[in-house]
Enzyme design. Structure first.
Site, PDB file in Angstrom:
ATOM      1  N   ASP A  45       0.845  -1.198   0.000  1.00 13.91           N
ATOM      2  CA  ASP A  45       0.000   0.000   0.000  1.00 13.91           C
ATOM      3  C   ASP A  45       0.881   1.249   0.000  1.00 13.91           C
ATOM      4  O   ASP A  45       1.700   1.445   0.898  1.00 13.91           O
ATOM      5  CB  ASP A  45      -0.891   0.007   1.246  1.00 13.91           C
ATOM      6  CG  ASP A  45      -1.835   1.201   1.237  1.00 13.91           C
ATOM      7  OD1 ASP A  45      -2.757   1.221   0.408  1.00 13.91           O
ATOM      8  OD2 ASP A  45      -1.637   2.125   2.058  1.00 13.91           O
ATOM      9  N   TYR A  50       3.063  10.000   0.693  1.00 16.76           N
ATOM     10  CA  TYR A  50       4.068   9.440   1.608  1.00 16.76           C
ATOM     11  C   TYR A  50       5.483   9.853   1.220  1.00 16.76           C
ATOM     12  O   TYR A  50       6.431   9.640   1.983  1.00 16.76           O
ATOM     13  CB  TYR A  50       3.962   7.912   1.678  1.00 16.76           C
ATOM     14  CG  TYR A  50       2.603   7.400   2.145  1.00 16.76           C
ATOM     15  CD1 TYR A  50       1.681   8.250   2.745  1.00 16.76           C
ATOM     16  CD2 TYR A  50       2.235   6.069   1.981  1.00 16.76           C
ATOM     17  CE1 TYR A  50       0.433   7.788   3.164  1.00 16.76           C
ATOM     18  CE2 TYR A  50       0.998   5.600   2.402  1.00 16.76           C
ATOM     19  CZ  TYR A  50       0.105   6.470   2.984  1.00 16.76           C
ATOM     20  OH  TYR A  50      -1.128   6.003   3.390  1.00 16.76           O
ATOM     21  N   LYS A  78      -2.500   6.103  -4.167  1.00 17.43           N
ATOM     22  CA  LYS A  78      -3.628   7.016  -3.918  1.00 17.43           C
ATOM     23  C   LYS A  78      -3.342   8.394  -4.490  1.00 17.43           C
ATOM     24  O   LYS A  78      -2.197   8.852  -4.446  1.00 17.43           O
ATOM     25  CB  LYS A  78      -3.860   7.155  -2.406  1.00 17.43           C
ATOM     26  CG  LYS A  78      -3.752   5.860  -1.628  1.00 17.43           C
ATOM     27  CD  LYS A  78      -4.057   6.011  -0.161  1.00 17.43           C
ATOM     28  CE  LYS A  78      -3.743   4.726   0.601  1.00 17.43           C
ATOM     29  NZ  LYS A  78      -2.353   4.588   1.019  1.00 17.43           N
ATOM     30  N   HIS A 109      -7.358   9.562  -1.868  1.00 16.97           N
ATOM     31  CA  HIS A 109      -6.794   9.437  -0.519  1.00 16.97           C
ATOM     32  C   HIS A 109      -7.710  10.057   0.543  1.00 16.97           C
ATOM     33  O   HIS A 109      -7.997   9.441   1.569  1.00 16.97           O
ATOM     34  CB  HIS A 109      -5.409  10.094  -0.496  1.00 16.97           C
ATOM     35  CG  HIS A 109      -4.519   9.619   0.595  1.00 16.97           C
ATOM     36  ND1 HIS A 109      -3.165   9.542   0.472  1.00 16.97           N
ATOM     37  CD2 HIS A 109      -4.783   9.212   1.856  1.00 16.97           C
ATOM     38  CE1 HIS A 109      -2.644   9.095   1.607  1.00 16.97           C
ATOM     39  NE2 HIS A 109      -3.605   8.897   2.458  1.00 16.97           N
TER      40      HIS A 109
END
Ligand code: NDP
Ligand code: DGU
Length: 309
Positions: A45, A50, A78, A109
Site C-alpha cells: 500500500d 508518503y 492514492k 486518498h
C-alpha cells in the site's frame, strides 16, 4: 495468510494482508518492501503523499529481480489532495516513481481538494499556517475523473479512502463505477461499523488501516487483545491483524523491521468467543463515547465521521 484473498467487485482477487508504507523512513522502506515481497506478502500500500514511492519502487524492482512476478502482486496507490482535479497526472507521477506501468488499485486518498497552485506540492498552507483547502470543490467531481482512469490501463480498479457513510451516500447516486474499495481506519477501538455495513451492502471492499493503532502500536495493551493473545500464545499484534479476516476485510500492517514484517504474516483463526470479546469492547467504547481515532489530519473539514462530527 499471505495467500488468502477476497474478491473485489471488479472480479480481481485482493490479498487479505498488505504491507503499509506510510511513515516508512527513507533508507529503510526499500528493504522493507523487498523483504516483505520475498517473504510472501502480495500487497503493498503506497501513496504519493508518503513521499517515498521512489524508494518503494526500488524495493519492488529488487523483489522482481529476485523472481517475484509483477502479476502476482497487488500494488495500491492514492491520489493526493492537491491532485484531485488532476487525477490522471497524480497517477502518472506515482507510476513513474514506483517504476510501474500500472497499479492494481488507485484510491482517492481523502475526499477534498487542496490548492493545486498553492505554495507546496503536497501540503500548501495559507499565510495563517492552515492547510490551503479549496472548500468549493465537490468530491463527486474527483470520482467522475477516477472512473475515466479504468479505461487507460494505468489502473485495474479505482476506489476511495477515508469515506464516511455520509460521503458514500453523496457519491453513490452519481457513480457509474461503484468504488472497489474504501480504505478506512479500522480496529476494535474504531470499528466504524456503519461504514463497514454500508460498504458490504454496496459491494465495496474494506481495507483496514492503522490496525495496530498506528505508530508504536498503542492498541497492543488493550485488555481483550492481551487476553486473546495469551489464550492463543501469540503477540497482541497477531490478534489485532487477525480481527479483520472474519470481518471480510483486507488489513494493512506497516513495519520497516524485518522480524516484525515476518511475524505479521502469522495470523490466527479467532473463534466466536474471541470475536465476541472484541465486539463487546468496541460496543463499550462506542457507548461510553471513548472510540479512538489515531489518524485525523488537520484539514479542518467535517468528513462526516460520527466520532468527529
Ligand atoms: N488511507 C489513509 O489515509 C491511511 C492509510 N494507511 C495505510 O495503512 C498502513 C498501516 O497503518 P499505520 O498507520 O502505518 O500503522 P500500523 O497500525 O500498521 O502500525 C505501525 C506501527 O506498528 C509497529 N509494528 C508493526 N508491526 C509490529 C509488530 N509485529 N510488533 C510491534 N510493533 C509493530 C511499526 O513499527 P516499525 O515500522 O518500526 O516496525 C509502527 O510503529 C499505513 O502504513 C498506510 O499504508 C494508514 C493511515 C492512513
Ligand atoms: O495515509 C495516511 C494519512 O492519511 C496521511 O497521508 C495523512 O495523515 C497526511 O500525512 C496528512 O497529514 O494529511
Amino acid at each position: 495468510m499471505a495467500n488468502k484473498t477476497f474478491k473485489l467487485n471488479t472480479g480481481q482477487d485482493i490479498p487479505a494482508l498488505g504491507l503499509g508504507t506510510w511513515q516508512s523512513e527513507p533508507g529503510k522502506v526499500r528493504e522493507a518492501v523487498a523483504h516483505a515481497l520475498k517473504a510472501g506478502y502480495k500487497l503493498i500500500d503506497c501513496a504519493y503523499c508518503y513521499a517515498n514511492e521512489e524508494e518503494v519502487g526500488q524495493g519492488l524492482a529488487e523483489a522482481f529481480a529476485a523472481g517475484v512476478r509483477r502479476e502476482d502482486i497487488f500494488v495500491v496507490t492514492k491520489v493526493w489532495a492537491t491532485y484531485t482535479t488532476r487525477v490522471e497526472l497524480g497517477l502518472q507521477k506515482s507510476l513513474e516513481k514506483l517504476g510501474l506501468d500500472y497499479v492494481d488499485l488507485f484510491l482517492v486518498h481523502w475526499p477534498l481538494l487542496m490548492n493545486p497552485e498553492g505554495n507546496d506540492d503536497r501540503f500548501p498552507k495559507l499565510p495563517n499556517g492552515e492547510r490551503d483547502i479549496i472548500h468549493s470543490h465537490n468530491h463527486v467531481d474527483t470520482w467522475k475523473q477516477m472512473e475515466k482512469l479504468v479505461g487507460t490501463g494505468k489502473t485495474k480498479a479505482v476506489g476511495v479512502s477515508n469515506y464516511s457513510k455520509r460521503y458514500l451516500e453523496q457519491l453513490l447516486p452519481h457513480a457509474t463505477i461503484v468504488p472497489a474499495v474504501n480504505q478506512i481506519e479500522n480496529h476494535p477501538a474504531l470499528p466504524q461499523q456503519e461504514i463497514v455495513d454500508l460498504c458490504k451492502e454496496k459491494g465495496i471492499h474494506i481495507m483496514a488501516y492503522s490496525p495496530l493503532g498506528s505508530t508504536g502500536g498503542p492498541l497492543f495493551t488493550a485488555e481483550p487483545v492481551v487476553k486473546i493473545a495469551e489464550k492463543h500464545g501469540v503477540k497482541p499484534s497477531a490478534v489485532l491483524l487477525s480481527y479483520h479476516i472474519p470481518r471480510g476485510s483486507t488489513v494493512l500492517a506497516k513495519s520497516v523491521t524485518p522480524e516484525r514484517i515476518n511475524e505479521n504474516l502469522n495470523l490466527v483463526d479467532l473463534d466466536a468467543d474471541d470475536v465476541k470479546l472484541l465486539d463487546d469492547y468496541s460496543n463499550k467504547l462506542t457507548a461510553e463515547g471513548k472510540l479512538q481515532r489515531f489518524v485525523y489530519p488537520p484539514f479542518g473539514v467535517d468528513f462526516g465521521f460520527p466520532d468527529k462530527s
